[in-house]
Motif scaffolding. Sequence first.
Motif, PDB file in Angstrom:
ATOM      1  N   HIS A 150       0.829  -1.209   0.000  1.00 53.89           N
ATOM      2  CA  HIS A 150       0.000   0.000   0.000  1.00 53.89           C
ATOM      3  C   HIS A 150       0.866   1.263   0.000  1.00 53.89           C
ATOM      4  N   ALA A 151       2.007   1.230   0.685  1.00 55.50           N
ATOM      5  CA  ALA A 151       2.907   2.385   0.689  1.00 55.50           C
ATOM      6  C   ALA A 151       3.445   2.649  -0.712  1.00 55.50           C
ATOM      7  N   CYS A 152       3.734   1.593  -1.457  1.00 50.53           N
ATOM      8  CA  CYS A 152       4.225   1.754  -2.831  1.00 50.53           C
ATOM      9  C   CYS A 152       3.173   2.407  -3.713  1.00 50.53           C
ATOM     10  N   ASN A 158       0.233   6.865 -10.484  1.00 48.92           N
ATOM     11  CA  ASN A 158      -0.931   6.145 -10.989  1.00 48.92           C
ATOM     12  C   ASN A 158      -1.207   4.860 -10.218  1.00 48.92           C
ATOM     13  N   GLY A 159      -0.607   4.740  -9.039  1.00 54.30           N
ATOM     14  CA  GLY A 159      -0.705   3.491  -8.295  1.00 54.30           C
ATOM     15  C   GLY A 159      -2.117   3.086  -7.948  1.00 54.30           C
ATOM     16  N   ALA A 160      -2.847   3.983  -7.294  1.00 56.50           N
ATOM     17  CA  ALA A 160      -4.198   3.641  -6.856  1.00 56.50           C
ATOM     18  C   ALA A 160      -5.141   3.428  -8.028  1.00 56.50           C
ATOM     19  N   LEU A 201      11.829 -10.017  -8.449  1.00 54.12           N
ATOM     20  CA  LEU A 201      12.282  -8.667  -8.769  1.00 54.12           C
ATOM     21  C   LEU A 201      11.745  -8.204 -10.120  1.00 54.12           C
ATOM     22  N   GLU A 202      11.686  -9.114 -11.090  1.00 55.18           N
ATOM     23  CA  GLU A 202      11.115  -8.759 -12.391  1.00 55.18           C
ATOM     24  C   GLU A 202       9.643  -8.390 -12.247  1.00 55.18           C
ATOM     25  N   PHE A 209       6.595  -0.006 -12.762  1.00 54.11           N
ATOM     26  CA  PHE A 209       6.480   0.784 -13.989  1.00 54.11           C
ATOM     27  C   PHE A 209       5.017   1.111 -14.277  1.00 54.11           C
ATOM     28  N   ARG A 210       4.145   0.126 -14.117  1.00 52.41           N
ATOM     29  CA  ARG A 210       2.728   0.367 -14.382  1.00 52.41           C
ATOM     30  C   ARG A 210       2.154   1.369 -13.390  1.00 52.41           C
TER      31      ARG A 210
END
Length: 216
Positions: A150-152, A158-160, A201-202, A209-210
């Motif tokens: 959630h922190a990320c 555009n995370g949320a 990690l990938e 990125f998304r």
Amino acid sequence: MSTAAEHRHAVAPAPADTPRGAATRAALLRAARAEFVAHGYGAAATERIVAQARVTRGALYHHFSDKADVLRAVVIDIAGEIAAAITARAARAGNPWQALEQACLAFLESALKNDVRQIYLLDGPAVLGWQAWRDIDFAAPGGLLRRAVHACLEASPNGAASLSGSAFATLLGGAMHAAAFAIAANPAHMVQRAGYERALLELLRSLKFRAEHGGV
């Protein structure tokens, strides 16, 4: 043969909330952890646990209802240790996404430890039941991973909008547990761990990125 109830009433050990009682409980948990690692839950003997802890069987049954209850307490202790390792490693990261990467790597690394492998990942779910084990995990390492997710998303433009935090955390947690269980069960766990880390990690970098740029 005497019963657990008879053992509980045969002696009057110090209450757990006294220094003496706390020391007795800690000694039992140390001895139990060593016993479970050495023999697995099924072959572990309470007689050896009390002998190693240098206490009576009455003391064991004063603090714990049965062998499974002892295992549960050890699993809770290990969950706290995994959470502490995750927190320490994530704290050295420079941003939330790096912190999430380090948290996940710390969780996988913990699966290489003998007590985590045997007690937390193999015996814990099998003896306590999946839901009881998940509740313990969610309260410590699993909960930390969810908060890191959630922190990320909150830190990304555009995370949320592009990713569901709850869905992302659930799927990532499932993948992490599957990898940890596979590492714990496979004698070639060192080789497997490297492969899981690269894939992890990938995955995280693609999601980053998304979350930062949007789109598919």
